[in-house]
Design an enzyme around this catalytic site. Sequence first.
Site, PDB file in Angstrom:
ATOM      1  N   GLY A  96       0.828  -1.213   0.000  1.00 14.45           N
ATOM      2  CA  GLY A  96       0.000   0.000   0.000  1.00 14.45           C
ATOM      3  C   GLY A  96       0.854   1.251   0.000  1.00 14.45           C
ATOM      4  N   GLY A  97       1.966   1.180  -0.723  1.00 10.87           N
ATOM      5  CA  GLY A  97       3.011   2.185  -0.592  1.00 10.87           C
ATOM      6  C   GLY A  97       2.706   3.539  -1.186  1.00 10.87           C
ATOM      7  N   GLY A 102      -0.050   5.252  -0.628  1.00  8.45           N
ATOM      8  CA  GLY A 102      -0.978   5.977   0.235  1.00  8.45           C
ATOM      9  C   GLY A 102      -0.266   7.100   0.982  1.00  8.45           C
ATOM     10  CD  GLN A 103      -1.789  10.709   5.855  1.00 11.38           C
ATOM     11  OE1 GLN A 103      -2.512   9.836   6.346  1.00 11.38           O
ATOM     12  NE2 GLN A 103      -1.700  11.918   6.348  1.00 11.38           N
ATOM     13  CG  ASP A 137      -0.358   0.916  -3.878  1.00  8.53           C
ATOM     14  OD1 ASP A 137      -1.410   0.301  -4.170  1.00  8.53           O
ATOM     15  OD2 ASP A 137      -0.330   1.841  -3.047  1.00  8.53           O
ATOM     16  CG  ASP A 189      -4.042  -8.116  -5.584  1.00 14.85           C
ATOM     17  OD1 ASP A 189      -4.476  -7.725  -4.475  1.00 14.85           O
ATOM     18  OD2 ASP A 189      -4.770  -8.612  -6.462  1.00 14.85           O
ATOM     19  CB  ILE A 190      -2.449  -7.062   0.076  1.00 18.42           C
ATOM     20  CG1 ILE A 190      -3.712  -6.231  -0.134  1.00 18.42           C
ATOM     21  CG2 ILE A 190      -1.218  -6.198   0.231  1.00 18.42           C
ATOM     22  CD1 ILE A 190      -4.441  -5.911   1.107  1.00 18.42           C
ATOM     23  CE1 TYR A 248      -8.163   2.651   8.483  1.00 17.44           C
ATOM     24  CE2 TYR A 248      -8.865   4.311  10.063  1.00 17.44           C
ATOM     25  CZ  TYR A 248      -7.872   3.703   9.337  1.00 17.44           C
ATOM     26  OH  TYR A 248      -6.572   4.137   9.451  1.00 17.44           O
ATOM     27  CE  LYS A 285      -5.787   0.124   9.850  1.00 16.35           C
ATOM     28  NZ  LYS A 285      -4.537  -0.413   9.246  1.00 16.35           N
TER      29      LYS A 285
END
Length: 342
Positions: free
Chosen positions: A34-35, A37-38, A60, A78-79, A167, A171
């Site tokens: 997911g590299g 992202g923020q 990503d 792809d995770i 979300y 988590k």
Amino acid sequence: MFLRNLYRTSVKLNIRNYSHNNLLKSPPKILITGGLGQLGVECAKYLRKKYGRDNVILSDIIKPTQDIVNDGPYIFVDILDFKGLQKIVVDHRVDWLIHFSALLSAIGEQNVSLAVRVNIEGVHNVIELAKQYNLRIFVPSTIGAFGPDSPRNPTPNITIQRPRTIYGVSKVHAELMGEYYYHKFGLDFRCLRFPGVISSDPPGGGTTDYAIAIFHEVLRKGHYECYLKPDTRLPMMHVKDALRALSEYLAVPNENLTRRVYNVTAMDFTPEELTDKMAAYLPELKITYRPDSRQDIADSWPQVFDDSEARRDWNWKPQVDLDELVKLMIKEVKEKIIANGS
């Protein structure tokens, strides 16, 4: 028979200790999912300075810009593809896995089924992968892992959670899965509950992202309409502190840790308090308020985060306070606007 069993035990121990022994000889090989992202891009830059450019692989499912490709290794990951993940870990001899792939709070509420796949199935894949290959794995958590039944001021490290967003639910699930694998299999699972993380990158769909959007909108247009009430208090930190916390925590010896999941924070403020600080540098700014559905999410989250356990166990200490955050954001967002020509 005795010698055969002894050999098998020796092989298992050698495999189990591979990553640890490898760390003693050379820098860790790190994969970031997911590299784009923020946090991912800045995290890769930060860790490449520490461990070497080629030892940190950004990944990503999104096509990267040329700047990202030039900065260091980038691959498609792809995770949800477990076999593909296995091949990458083996081919690149990965030691540490930093798992950023997730749909954030406001976006997740708009597409719950996709959030379940990405945030829950994806975590299952990377945790099982880390167990199989004895990786040190980091999965970020969030203030969104708490809910309206949690104490809000302050919110301690261990307390009732019961979040009401997919979300947050995902988590909490990740936290508990990681702790289970640690106790059951000895997995080196590590997790930090971050507050709102503020950087100069455009907002990505989180409820705390008003504290990013406000700088972009004010510096471009002179005004901002906030989707939270002016007195909505939430914990926050600048991305510099978030990356430093992640890096320091990953390097802490296991014997120093009393938990696998820690709260970390730097400050807390309201939109009104942030605006007052900004006005010292941007006196012409105008702020209006029109709360929307994100207000309900914010009202269920911590107002003040208690990170005393992180400070005690591995000497966590933030460096960027609210005054410094405002100065940094005005400078960094101005530079980004100029660079983008907008």
